[in-house]
Design an enzyme around this catalytic site. Structure first.
Site, mmCIF file in Angstrom:
data_model
loop_
_atom_site.group_PDB
_atom_site.id
_atom_site.type_symbol
_atom_site.label_atom_id
_atom_site.label_comp_id
_atom_site.label_asym_id
_atom_site.label_seq_id
_atom_site.Cartn_x
_atom_site.Cartn_y
_atom_site.Cartn_z
ATOM 1 N N ASN A 103 -28.753 32.295 -40.848
ATOM 2 C CA ASN A 103 -28.866 33.238 -41.484
ATOM 3 C C ASN A 103 -28.316 33.940 -41.446
ATOM 4 O O ASN A 103 -28.270 34.704 -39.983
ATOM 5 C CB ASN A 103 -30.059 33.197 -42.244
ATOM 6 C CG ASN A 103 -30.740 31.834 -42.845
ATOM 7 O OD1 ASN A 103 -30.160 31.025 -43.462
ATOM 8 N ND2 ASN A 103 -32.187 31.866 -43.283
ATOM 9 N N ASP A 105 -29.477 37.688 -42.633
ATOM 10 C CA ASP A 105 -29.586 38.361 -42.699
ATOM 11 C C ASP A 105 -30.585 39.001 -42.067
ATOM 12 O O ASP A 105 -31.578 40.085 -42.451
ATOM 13 C CB ASP A 105 -30.997 37.840 -43.788
ATOM 14 C CG ASP A 105 -31.608 36.503 -43.940
ATOM 15 O OD1 ASP A 105 -32.036 36.547 -42.449
ATOM 16 O OD2 ASP A 105 -32.016 35.926 -45.131
ATOM 17 N N HIS A 120 -24.350 32.710 -36.904
ATOM 18 C CA HIS A 120 -23.601 32.634 -38.290
ATOM 19 C C HIS A 120 -23.656 34.631 -38.067
ATOM 20 O O HIS A 120 -22.726 34.673 -38.869
ATOM 21 C CB HIS A 120 -23.634 31.951 -39.766
ATOM 22 C CG HIS A 120 -23.588 30.264 -39.019
ATOM 23 N ND1 HIS A 120 -23.867 30.044 -40.295
ATOM 24 C CD2 HIS A 120 -22.923 30.255 -38.313
ATOM 25 C CE1 HIS A 120 -23.699 28.480 -39.625
ATOM 26 N NE2 HIS A 120 -23.072 27.843 -38.671
ATOM 27 N N CYS A 128 -14.033 46.047 -35.852
ATOM 28 C CA CYS A 128 -12.426 46.345 -35.509
ATOM 29 C C CYS A 128 -11.427 44.712 -34.634
ATOM 30 O O CYS A 128 -12.140 45.139 -33.511
ATOM 31 C CB CYS A 128 -12.040 47.608 -35.426
ATOM 32 S SG CYS A 128 -10.746 47.335 -34.826
ATOM 33 N N CYS A 149 -10.916 50.852 -39.201
ATOM 34 C CA CYS A 149 -11.355 51.819 -38.448
ATOM 35 C C CYS A 149 -10.280 52.354 -37.920
ATOM 36 O O CYS A 149 -9.593 52.685 -38.218
ATOM 37 C CB CYS A 149 -10.412 50.353 -36.804
ATOM 38 S SG CYS A 149 -10.563 51.045 -35.141
ATOM 39 N N CYS A 152 -7.679 52.402 -34.981
ATOM 40 C CA CYS A 152 -6.324 51.568 -34.744
ATOM 41 C C CYS A 152 -5.791 51.104 -35.862
ATOM 42 O O CYS A 152 -5.141 50.673 -36.254
ATOM 43 C CB CYS A 152 -7.329 49.793 -34.774
ATOM 44 S SG CYS A 152 -8.210 50.138 -32.866
ATOM 45 N N GLY A 189 -35.245 24.469 -44.343
ATOM 46 C CA GLY A 189 -34.692 25.122 -45.206
ATOM 47 C C GLY A 189 -32.273 25.172 -44.947
ATOM 48 O O GLY A 189 -31.900 26.172 -45.461
ATOM 49 N N SER A 191 -29.533 22.461 -45.619
ATOM 50 C CA SER A 191 -29.648 21.294 -46.377
ATOM 51 C C SER A 191 -28.604 20.583 -44.963
ATOM 52 O O SER A 191 -28.263 19.791 -45.378
ATOM 53 C CB SER A 191 -28.086 21.373 -46.565
ATOM 54 O OG SER A 191 -26.872 21.881 -47.122
ATOM 55 N N ALA A 234 -40.721 26.456 -47.742
ATOM 56 C CA ALA A 234 -40.991 26.824 -46.808
ATOM 57 C C ALA A 234 -42.822 27.920 -46.490
ATOM 58 O O ALA A 234 -43.459 28.282 -46.033
ATOM 59 C CB ALA A 234 -40.266 27.345 -46.116
HETATM 60 P P1 NAD Z 1 -28.178 25.432 -47.681
HETATM 61 O O1 NAD Z 1 -27.339 26.172 -49.164
HETATM 62 O O2 NAD Z 1 -26.427 24.534 -47.349
HETATM 63 O O3 NAD Z 1 -29.405 25.446 -47.577
HETATM 64 C C1 NAD Z 1 -30.359 25.359 -48.449
HETATM 65 C C2 NAD Z 1 -31.390 24.409 -48.463
HETATM 66 O O4 NAD Z 1 -32.712 25.493 -49.141
HETATM 67 C C3 NAD Z 1 -31.043 22.886 -49.760
HETATM 68 O O5 NAD Z 1 -31.537 22.170 -49.214
HETATM 69 C C4 NAD Z 1 -32.252 24.301 -50.637
HETATM 70 O O6 NAD Z 1 -33.692 22.716 -50.818
HETATM 71 C C5 NAD Z 1 -33.338 24.233 -49.705
HETATM 72 N N1 NAD Z 1 -34.038 25.492 -49.947
HETATM 73 C C6 NAD Z 1 -34.227 25.943 -51.099
HETATM 74 N N2 NAD Z 1 -35.756 26.644 -51.302
HETATM 75 C C7 NAD Z 1 -36.174 26.492 -50.369
HETATM 76 C C8 NAD Z 1 -37.684 27.406 -49.880
HETATM 77 N N3 NAD Z 1 -38.378 28.178 -50.719
HETATM 78 N N4 NAD Z 1 -38.143 26.503 -48.681
HETATM 79 C C9 NAD Z 1 -37.532 26.482 -47.714
HETATM 80 N N5 NAD Z 1 -36.062 25.436 -47.937
HETATM 81 C C10 NAD Z 1 -35.905 25.768 -49.483
HETATM 82 O O7 NAD Z 1 -28.175 26.341 -46.744
HETATM 83 P P2 NAD Z 1 -27.581 26.320 -45.354
HETATM 84 O O8 NAD Z 1 -27.760 24.821 -45.215
HETATM 85 O O9 NAD Z 1 -28.208 27.654 -44.488
HETATM 86 O O10 NAD Z 1 -26.118 26.424 -45.342
HETATM 87 C C11 NAD Z 1 -25.021 27.435 -46.003
HETATM 88 C C12 NAD Z 1 -24.840 28.802 -45.021
HETATM 89 O O11 NAD Z 1 -24.988 29.556 -45.304
HETATM 90 C C13 NAD Z 1 -25.943 29.365 -43.309
HETATM 91 O O12 NAD Z 1 -24.402 29.291 -42.636
HETATM 92 C C14 NAD Z 1 -25.916 30.678 -44.188
HETATM 93 O O13 NAD Z 1 -24.666 31.299 -42.323
HETATM 94 C C15 NAD Z 1 -25.394 31.209 -44.980
HETATM 95 N N6 NAD Z 1 -26.136 31.634 -45.730
HETATM 96 C C16 NAD Z 1 -27.191 32.960 -45.213
HETATM 97 C C17 NAD Z 1 -28.230 33.343 -45.976
HETATM 98 C C18 NAD Z 1 -29.067 34.286 -45.104
HETATM 99 O O14 NAD Z 1 -28.909 34.953 -44.545
HETATM 100 N N7 NAD Z 1 -30.672 34.606 -46.041
HETATM 101 C C19 NAD Z 1 -28.054 33.274 -48.111
HETATM 102 C C20 NAD Z 1 -27.661 32.194 -47.553
HETATM 103 C C21 NAD Z 1 -26.469 31.447 -47.092
#
Ligand code: NAD
Length: 251
Positions: A103, A105, A120, A128, A149, A152, A189, A191, A234
Site C-alpha cells: 500500500n 497510503d 511500492h 524530481c 521541479c 530543473c 487483503g 490478491s 480484515a
Molecule cells: P488487489 O486490489 O489486487 O486485491 C485486494 C484484495 O483485498 C482482494 O483479494 C479483495 O478480496 C481483498 N479485500 C477487499 N476488502 C477486504 C477487506 N475488508 N479485508 C481484507 N481483504 C479485503 O490489491 P493488492 O494485492 O494490494 O495489489 C494491488 C496494488 O494496488 C498494490 O500494489 C497496491 O500498491 C495498490 N493499491 C494500494 C492502495 C492503498 O494504498 N490503500 C489501494 C489500492 C491499490
C-alpha cells in the site's frame, strides 16, 4: 466468524519465532480506500496502460497525476482502521517482526506500526527525477498541470512504483531478508496478483512457512499459499485474533 480458524491463527502467532506481515489494498478497504482490482476498483476507472505504467508517465504525466494526485488527497483524509491497529499491536506484543506493505497510503505507520517496508512507495510525496529533490504533495498542489521541479523544470514523479518500475532497492532487500527467515506470514487483503511482491509470500509458502491469509474473497493464488484461511474483512478478523492472544495471555 470462524472461531476455530481464529484459534488456529492465534496458535501460529504464539509459536512462531519470526512472523512477518504482508498487506495489500484490502487492509485499507475498511478505511474507505478502494482496492485496485475489484469491480468498482481504481483500474476500472483508470486503465493501467493509460495511467499506471512508467511508460504512461513519460507519455502523458498529466494522466498519472490525475490518478495519483487525486488518490493522494483521498489517502491523506483516510484514517487507520481496526485491522491496521491490530497489526501494530501484534508488533508491539513482539508477535510480528515487521510488515511489508504494497500500500501507498501510510496507514500502517499512522496506526503505530514501527517497521513498515513500503514495497511500492508512498503517494504522499513526489520527487524530481533529475535532482532527486523530494516534495510533499501539499507543497506541489494544486494541479493540473502536473507539478514541475522549480530548479530543473522536470515534471515531478509521484513516489510510487508504477508498472515497469523496479522495486526501491532498500525495500526489496529488507523484504527479501525477512521473508527468507520467517516461519509465519500474515497476508492480509492482497490478491497476490502483483509480482514481484506476491513472490515473497509464494516463496515463503514453498519453503514451508505457515501462511495465514485474511481476505473475504481470496484469489486462487492466495488460497493455494494459505495454511490457515480466514475468509472475511480484515477489520473484523485481525482484532479478533489479537483479542484471542490477549485472552490466552491472561488465562
Ligand atoms: P488487489 O486490489 O489486487 O486485491 C485486494 C484484495 O483485498 C482482494 O483479494 C479483495 O478480496 C481483498 N479485500 C477487499 N476488502 C477486504 C477487506 N475488508 N479485508 C481484507 N481483504 C479485503 O490489491 P493488492 O494485492 O494490494 O495489489 C494491488 C496494488 O494496488 C498494490 O500494489 C497496491 O500498491 C495498490 N493499491 C494500494 C492502495 C492503498 O494504498 N490503500 C489501494 C489500492 C491499490
Amino acid at each position: 466468524m470462524n472461531r476455530s480458524a481464529i484459534a488456529e491463527a492465534s496458535k501460529v502467532f504464539a509459536t512462531a519465532s519470526c512472523a512477518v506481515g504482508f498487506s495489500g489494498a484490502g487492509i485499507s478497504a475498511g478505511s474507505g480506500i478502494p482496492t485496485f482490482r475489484e469491480a468498482d476498483g481504481i483500474w476500472t476507472r483508470y486503465p493501467i496502460q493509460e495511467y499506471g505504467t512508467a511508460d504512461a508517465f513519460l507519455r502523458d504525466p498529466e494522466k498519472t497525476w490525475e490518478l495519483f494526485g487525486n488518490l493522494a488527497a483521498d489517502l491523506d483524509a483516510a484514517r487507520p482502521n481496526p485491522a491496521h491497529l491490530a497489526m501494530a499491536e501484534l508488533e508491539s506484543r513482539g508477535q510480528l517482526r515487521a510488515v511489508v506493505t504494497q500500500n501507498i497510503d501510510g496507514l500502517h505507520q499512522r496506526a503505530g506500526s514501527v517497521e513498515v517496508i513500503e514495497y511500492h512507495g508512498n503517494a504522499a510525496t513526489g520527487r524530481c527525477p533529475r535532482c532527486q529533490r523530494s516534495f510533499t504533495l501539499r507543497e506541489l498542489s494544486p494541479w493540473p498541470p502536473a507539478p514541475r521541479c522549480p530548479q530543473c523544470i522536470e515534471v515531478i514523479r509521484p513516489d510510487v512504483v508504477l508498472f515497469g518500475d523496479p522495486i526501491p532497492e532498500a525495500a526489496a532487500r529488507r523484504a527479501q531478508e525477512l521473508f527468507t527467515v520467517c516461519d509465519a506470514v500474515l497476508a492480509v487483503g492482497s490478491s497476490l496478483q502483483v509480482a514481484p511482491a506476491s513472490w515473497l509470500v509464494v516463496a515463503a509458502a514453498h519453503r514451508g512457512s505457515a501462511v495465514i491469509v485474511i481476505d473475504p474473497e481470496p484469489s486462487a493464488i492466495a488460497a493455494s499459499a494459505a495454511t490457515v484461511m480466514l475468509e472475511g474483512p480484515a477489520e473484523e478478523i485481525l482484532p479478533a485474533i489479537v483479542a484471542n492472544l490477549r485472552d490466552s495471555n491472561n488465562s
